[in-house]
Design a protein around this motif. Structure first.
Motif, PDB file in Angstrom:
ATOM      1  N   SER A  32      -3.493   0.294   0.635  1.00  0.00           N
ATOM      2  CA  SER A  32      -4.885   0.736   0.630  1.00  0.00           C
ATOM      3  C   SER A  32      -5.571   0.209  -0.620  1.00  0.00           C
ATOM      4  O   SER A  32      -4.972   0.196  -1.704  1.00  0.00           O
ATOM      5  N   GLU A  50      -0.639   4.339   1.146  1.00  0.00           N
ATOM      6  CA  GLU A  50      -1.930   4.975   1.396  1.00  0.00           C
ATOM      7  C   GLU A  50      -2.725   5.226   0.111  1.00  0.00           C
ATOM      8  O   GLU A  50      -2.202   5.115  -0.998  1.00  0.00           O
ATOM      9  N   ALA A  51      -3.970   5.615   0.287  1.00  0.00           N
ATOM     10  CA  ALA A  51      -4.906   5.865  -0.811  1.00  0.00           C
ATOM     11  C   ALA A  51      -4.332   6.857  -1.817  1.00  0.00           C
ATOM     12  O   ALA A  51      -3.708   7.852  -1.449  1.00  0.00           O
ATOM     13  N   ASP A  68       2.777   7.919   1.771  1.00  0.00           N
ATOM     14  CA  ASP A  68       1.586   8.690   2.123  1.00  0.00           C
ATOM     15  C   ASP A  68       0.654   8.870   0.920  1.00  0.00           C
ATOM     16  O   ASP A  68       0.947   8.420  -0.185  1.00  0.00           O
ATOM     17  N   THR A  69      -0.444   9.566   1.114  1.00  0.00           N
ATOM     18  CA  THR A  69      -1.465   9.735   0.079  1.00  0.00           C
ATOM     19  C   THR A  69      -0.921  10.423  -1.169  1.00  0.00           C
ATOM     20  O   THR A  69      -0.115  11.343  -1.085  1.00  0.00           O
ATOM     21  N   ASP A  70      -1.351   9.925  -2.311  1.00  0.00           N
ATOM     22  CA  ASP A  70      -1.047  10.504  -3.626  1.00  0.00           C
ATOM     23  C   ASP A  70       0.441  10.564  -3.962  1.00  0.00           C
ATOM     24  O   ASP A  70       0.867  11.384  -4.772  1.00  0.00           O
ATOM     25  N   ALA A  87       2.786  13.384   1.572  1.00  0.00           N
ATOM     26  CA  ALA A  87       1.687  13.421   0.609  1.00  0.00           C
ATOM     27  C   ALA A  87       2.083  14.181  -0.659  1.00  0.00           C
ATOM     28  O   ALA A  87       2.707  15.235  -0.600  1.00  0.00           O
TER      29      ALA A  87
END
Length: 142
Positions: A32, A50-51, A68-70, A87
């Motif tokens: 991302s 991911e972001a 995954d995110t973070d 996440a």
């Protein structure tokens, strides 16, 4: 639907939103634009970052894996193929995650910790590093 523009890959998700990724120079994984992957990290071409995620120097992420995110993947950590890092998970330096493992949200792998292949680690679990004179093990967060 997928579209490519000079290293940019776009997908339309199930809700119709356009999601964008950039190919990582070392391995070709999809990152991302709101994530950071160190130039010395290796991301298999079918992996996703991911972001908000950060992949540190020398880390490796295998084919079909989803960061995954973070999520933070520490220096020299190895994430096997077809792994999901939930996440907010933290993978310490030199940690190892076996192929097919599923880590829940906000899991902490201490430096040097190991998660065996196909293992499921519940949300908010800490996996102890083996460097403290004990084998890797799981503890629920308090």
């Amino acid at each position: 639907m997928s579209r490519r523009i000079k290293g940019l890959v776009e997908f339309e998700d199930d809700r119709g939103a356009v999601v964008r990724y950039v190919r990582h120079a070392h391995g070709g994984g999809l990152v991302s634009p709101a994530a950071r992957a160190h130039e010395s990290a290796w991301l298999a071409d079918t992996s996703y970052v991911e972001a908000g995620a950060v992949v540190h120097e020398g880390a490796r992420v295998g084919a079909g894996s989803w960061v995954d995110t973070d999520v933070v993947v520490g220096a020299r950590a190895v994430v096997g193929s077809n792994v999901h890092l939930g996440a907010g998970t933290r993978v310490g330096a030199d940690a190892r995650v076996g192929a097919g493992a599923r880590l829940g949200e906000r899991v902490v792998l201490e430096p040097g910790a190991t998660v065996p292949a196909d293992q499921v680690v519940p949300d908010e679990t800490t996996v102890a590093g083996s460097g403290r004179g004990r084998p890797s093990g799981y503890e629920r967060a308090a």
